[in-house]
Design a protein around this motif. Structure first.
Motif, PDB file in Angstrom:
ATOM      1  N   ALA A   1       0.827  -1.212   0.000  1.00  0.00           N
ATOM      2  CA  ALA A   1       0.000   0.000   0.000  1.00  0.00           C
ATOM      3  C   ALA A   1       0.857   1.257   0.000  1.00  0.00           C
ATOM      4  O   ALA A   1       0.564   2.230  -0.714  1.00  0.00           O
ATOM      5  N   ARG A   2       1.930   1.260   0.787  1.00  0.00           N
ATOM      6  CA  ARG A   2       2.812   2.432   0.826  1.00  0.00           C
ATOM      7  C   ARG A   2       3.550   2.614  -0.499  1.00  0.00           C
ATOM      8  O   ARG A   2       3.743   3.744  -0.969  1.00  0.00           O
ATOM      9  N   ALA A   3       3.953   1.501  -1.106  1.00  0.00           N
ATOM     10  CA  ALA A   3       4.633   1.575  -2.395  1.00  0.00           C
ATOM     11  C   ALA A   3       3.706   2.104  -3.478  1.00  0.00           C
ATOM     12  O   ALA A   3       4.105   2.893  -4.346  1.00  0.00           O
ATOM     13  N   LEU A   4       2.437   1.693  -3.426  1.00  0.00           N
ATOM     14  CA  LEU A   4       1.467   2.170  -4.401  1.00  0.00           C
ATOM     15  C   LEU A   4       1.200   3.661  -4.212  1.00  0.00           C
ATOM     16  O   LEU A   4       1.040   4.413  -5.185  1.00  0.00           O
ATOM     17  N   GLU A   5       1.159   4.082  -2.962  1.00  0.00           N
ATOM     18  CA  GLU A   5       0.984   5.505  -2.679  1.00  0.00           C
ATOM     19  C   GLU A   5       2.163   6.305  -3.238  1.00  0.00           C
ATOM     20  O   GLU A   5       1.977   7.382  -3.828  1.00  0.00           O
ATOM     21  N   LEU A   6       3.382   5.796  -3.064  1.00  0.00           N
ATOM     22  CA  LEU A   6       4.560   6.461  -3.624  1.00  0.00           C
ATOM     23  C   LEU A   6       4.455   6.567  -5.141  1.00  0.00           C
ATOM     24  O   LEU A   6       4.722   7.634  -5.715  1.00  0.00           O
TER      25      LEU A   6
ATOM     26  N   THR B   1      -2.331   2.434 -14.865  1.00  0.00           N
ATOM     27  CA  THR B   1      -2.577   1.480 -13.783  1.00  0.00           C
ATOM     28  C   THR B   1      -1.236   0.948 -13.304  1.00  0.00           C
ATOM     29  O   THR B   1      -0.474   0.369 -14.079  1.00  0.00           O
ATOM     30  N   VAL B   2      -0.943   1.181 -12.038  1.00  0.00           N
ATOM     31  CA  VAL B   2       0.283   0.667 -11.423  1.00  0.00           C
ATOM     32  C   VAL B   2      -0.074  -0.567 -10.610  1.00  0.00           C
ATOM     33  O   VAL B   2      -0.953  -0.522  -9.746  1.00  0.00           O
ATOM     34  N   ASP B   3       0.584  -1.673 -10.923  1.00  0.00           N
ATOM     35  CA  ASP B   3       0.325  -2.956 -10.264  1.00  0.00           C
ATOM     36  C   ASP B   3       1.584  -3.356  -9.501  1.00  0.00           C
ATOM     37  O   ASP B   3       2.659  -3.495 -10.099  1.00  0.00           O
ATOM     38  N   ILE B   4       1.472  -3.499  -8.186  1.00  0.00           N
ATOM     39  CA  ILE B   4       2.626  -3.798  -7.341  1.00  0.00           C
ATOM     40  C   ILE B   4       2.376  -5.077  -6.550  1.00  0.00           C
ATOM     41  O   ILE B   4       1.308  -5.257  -5.962  1.00  0.00           O
ATOM     42  N   ALA B   5       3.374  -5.959  -6.559  1.00  0.00           N
ATOM     43  CA  ALA B   5       3.335  -7.173  -5.740  1.00  0.00           C
ATOM     44  C   ALA B   5       4.665  -7.285  -5.012  1.00  0.00           C
ATOM     45  O   ALA B   5       5.722  -7.002  -5.580  1.00  0.00           O
ATOM     46  N   VAL B   6       4.617  -7.684  -3.742  1.00  0.00           N
ATOM     47  CA  VAL B   6       5.806  -7.718  -2.886  1.00  0.00           C
ATOM     48  C   VAL B   6       5.866  -9.049  -2.138  1.00  0.00           C
ATOM     49  O   VAL B   6       4.838  -9.598  -1.739  1.00  0.00           O
ATOM     50  N   PHE B   7       7.115  -9.534  -1.946  1.00  0.00           N
ATOM     51  CA  PHE B   7       7.377 -10.758  -1.176  1.00  0.00           C
ATOM     52  C   PHE B   7       8.203 -10.370   0.049  1.00  0.00           C
ATOM     53  O   PHE B   7       9.320  -9.867  -0.080  1.00  0.00           O
TER      54      PHE B   7
ATOM     55  N   ALA C   1      -1.544  -5.210  -4.988  1.00  0.00           N
ATOM     56  CA  ALA C   1      -2.617  -4.234  -5.162  1.00  0.00           C
ATOM     57  C   ALA C   1      -2.363  -3.463  -6.457  1.00  0.00           C
ATOM     58  O   ALA C   1      -1.226  -3.374  -6.941  1.00  0.00           O
ATOM     59  N   SER C   2      -3.424  -2.903  -7.005  1.00  0.00           N
ATOM     60  CA  SER C   2      -3.342  -2.092  -8.223  1.00  0.00           C
ATOM     61  C   SER C   2      -4.236  -0.876  -8.085  1.00  0.00           C
ATOM     62  O   SER C   2      -5.254  -0.917  -7.372  1.00  0.00           O
ATOM     63  N   LYS C   3      -3.868   0.185  -8.794  1.00  0.00           N
ATOM     64  CA  LYS C   3      -4.692   1.377  -8.817  1.00  0.00           C
ATOM     65  C   LYS C   3      -4.442   2.135 -10.106  1.00  0.00           C
ATOM     66  O   LYS C   3      -3.310   2.200 -10.581  1.00  0.00           O
ATOM     67  N   THR C   4      -5.513   2.700 -10.672  1.00  0.00           N
ATOM     68  CA  THR C   4      -5.378   3.532 -11.860  1.00  0.00           C
ATOM     69  C   THR C   4      -5.302   4.997 -11.447  1.00  0.00           C
ATOM     70  O   THR C   4      -6.158   5.492 -10.711  1.00  0.00           O
ATOM     71  N   PHE C   5      -4.261   5.678 -11.926  1.00  0.00           N
ATOM     72  CA  PHE C   5      -4.030   7.090 -11.629  1.00  0.00           C
ATOM     73  C   PHE C   5      -4.266   7.921 -12.886  1.00  0.00           C
ATOM     74  O   PHE C   5      -4.001   7.469 -14.009  1.00  0.00           O
ATOM     75  N   ILE C   6      -4.742   9.141 -12.692  1.00  0.00           N
ATOM     76  CA  ILE C   6      -4.961  10.079 -13.794  1.00  0.00           C
ATOM     77  C   ILE C   6      -3.775  11.024 -13.876  1.00  0.00           C
ATOM     78  O   ILE C   6      -3.349  11.587 -12.862  1.00  0.00           O
TER      79      ILE C   6
ATOM     80  N   ARG D   1      -9.649   2.846 -23.551  1.00  0.00           N
ATOM     81  CA  ARG D   1      -8.882   2.835 -22.317  1.00  0.00           C
ATOM     82  C   ARG D   1      -9.433   1.804 -21.329  1.00  0.00           C
ATOM     83  O   ARG D   1     -10.627   1.521 -21.322  1.00  0.00           O
ATOM     84  N   ALA D   2      -8.521   1.281 -20.523  1.00  0.00           N
ATOM     85  CA  ALA D   2      -8.883   0.280 -19.521  1.00  0.00           C
ATOM     86  C   ALA D   2      -8.461   0.765 -18.141  1.00  0.00           C
ATOM     87  O   ALA D   2      -7.442   1.443 -17.993  1.00  0.00           O
ATOM     88  N   VAL D   3      -9.258   0.415 -17.139  1.00  0.00           N
ATOM     89  CA  VAL D   3      -9.013   0.844 -15.756  1.00  0.00           C
ATOM     90  C   VAL D   3      -9.123  -0.371 -14.838  1.00  0.00           C
ATOM     91  O   VAL D   3     -10.008  -1.212 -15.008  1.00  0.00           O
ATOM     92  N   LYS D   4      -8.212  -0.431 -13.855  1.00  0.00           N
ATOM     93  CA  LYS D   4      -8.229  -1.549 -12.908  1.00  0.00           C
ATOM     94  C   LYS D   4      -7.952  -1.061 -11.499  1.00  0.00           C
ATOM     95  O   LYS D   4      -7.116  -0.176 -11.284  1.00  0.00           O
ATOM     96  N   PHE D   5      -8.656  -1.647 -10.534  1.00  0.00           N
ATOM     97  CA  PHE D   5      -8.367  -1.458  -9.118  1.00  0.00           C
ATOM     98  C   PHE D   5      -8.337  -2.839  -8.466  1.00  0.00           C
ATOM     99  O   PHE D   5      -9.190  -3.686  -8.767  1.00  0.00           O
ATOM    100  N   GLU D   6      -7.370  -3.060  -7.579  1.00  0.00           N
ATOM    101  CA  GLU D   6      -7.215  -4.380  -6.951  1.00  0.00           C
ATOM    102  C   GLU D   6      -6.773  -4.235  -5.505  1.00  0.00           C
ATOM    103  O   GLU D   6      -5.975  -3.356  -5.169  1.00  0.00           O
ATOM    104  N   HIS D   7      -7.285  -5.119  -4.656  1.00  0.00           N
ATOM    105  CA  HIS D   7      -6.850  -5.201  -3.264  1.00  0.00           C
ATOM    106  C   HIS D   7      -6.632  -6.659  -2.881  1.00  0.00           C
ATOM    107  O   HIS D   7      -7.224  -7.579  -3.481  1.00  0.00           O
TER     108      HIS D   7
END
Length: 360
Positions: free
Chosen positions: A134-139, A205-211, A219-224, A339-345
């Protein structure tokens, strides 16, 4: 990370119906009432099924449809199709940081049939990794602006992840060359960060996965980026609303198919297309596992279990849901350039409902 796709059989259409009479439109669903309709000097008594609470949503859907029709009639500067930029080598990860087992091989891991249910230690591990996501996606969101390249976003997020002693799960997954995925405009998913600069009016859309400490989170989020028209804004808002409604269906003992039903109902109200082939999945010590979470109406069996973690990530478009894959084997774009939009949790099923692990 949406690393899974599937083709499903046709699903049932919405039960909502619209009736018109003398330019009055009624959206109908479940409650029967009687009212008089005047025709000349006669009174015709009809029985209608009317849900007044749905009317505002229906009117909003009609407004969106009119916007789309007007948008297609007005001559505007056509947006250039997405083109690949140059891709730099993968970023290094310090040797002391543990890697997932798939790193170093290009073979696709077999989807695990294990439903990932955690004890208290596992839940703590999932909370920790998901909060880092979540913090990485916010960054990443703070970096979205015109002239910034997707490669720069990847580098900043990569640095944050390894500084936390974690590994970017997408790096090396089936040979994926970058630490995050960045899907711009008509790119549906798996866009590879490159030298292309973001432009005013883009969406990404930024998609981030962490181990981290043996657990994956995503998580993923689409930014304008800059300014977009009202229709694109609405597409972003509705897609996020679909995710929220899918999450609201989750609780111990609930059927998995409730998620797809609620998402579909909301998307259809606004006349947007839902990509059925991209699904959510179980996640935990394994990146991808059962259950597959379908985002459309379906008859999938099975119920949610307390302590279970999985992802929900609906993807919508204002055009066709048909896709094509670029020669890089990763980048998937809409066939008509829409255009395509995605949100993921990533979510955790609890005794009383659901906890959204990747929400700050």
């Amino acid at each position: 990370m949406t690393g899974l796709t599937l083709v499903s059989p046709p699903h049932s259409t919405s039960s909502l119906q619209s009736f018109s009479r003398n330019d009055t439109v009624f959206q109908c669903q479940s409650h029967r009432i009687s009212f008089s309709h005047l025709t000349g000097n006669k009174v015709a008594r009809k029985r209608w099924i009317v849900v007044w609470s749905k009317l505002s949503g229906y009117e909003e859907a009609m407004r969106i449809r009119k916007l789309r029709e007007a948008h297609s009639r007005v001559k505007i500067k056509k947006r250039a199709p997405l083109r690949p930029g140059s891709i730099s080598p993968p970023l290094p990860v310090p040797d002391h940081i543990p890697r997932p087992s798939y790193v170093g091989t290009t073979q696709s891991p077999v989807l695990s049939d294990m439903c990932q249910v955690h004890d208290s230690e596992g839940i703590s591990g999932m909370r920790a990794v998901c909060q880092l996501v979540a913090r990485a996606l916010e960054l990443a969101g703070t970096l979205v602006r015109p002239s910034v390249t997707t490669k720069e976003i990847d580098k900043a997020v990569h640095s944050m992840i390894i500084e936390a002693g974690a590994y970017p799960s997408q790096l090396g997954f089936c040979g994926f060359p970058k630490s995050i995925s960045t899907s711009v405009n008509e790119c549906v998913c798996h866009g590879i960060p490159d030298s292309r600069q973001l432009q005013n009016g883009d969406i990404i859309t930024v998609d981030i996965a962490v181990f981290l400490n043996g657990y994956h989170g995503t998580a993923s989020k689409t930014f304008i980026c800059g300014q977009v028209n009202e229709l694109v804004q609405r597409l972003v808002q509705v897609t996020e609303g679909c995710l929220e409604r899918g999450i609201s269906a989750c609780k111990d003992g609930a059927l998995y198919r409730r998620i797809g039903k609620r998402i579909s109902e909301y998307a259809e109200r606004y006349d947007f297309s839902l990509f059925e082939r991209f699904v959510g999945h179980g996640i935990g010590s394994i990146l991808h596992s059962e259950p597959l979470i379908l985002h459309h109406r379906n008859d999938k069996p099975g119920r949610m279990v307390e302590g279970q973690t999985f992802t929900i990530g609906p993807t919508l478009t204002m055009g066709s849901s048909e896709c094509v894959t670029w020669d890089d084997g990763w980048t998937i774009v809409t066939s008509d350039g829409s255009r395509a939009v995605k949100f993921e949790h990533t979510v955790l099923i609890t005794k009383t409902g659901v906890e959204v692990l990747t929400k700050l």
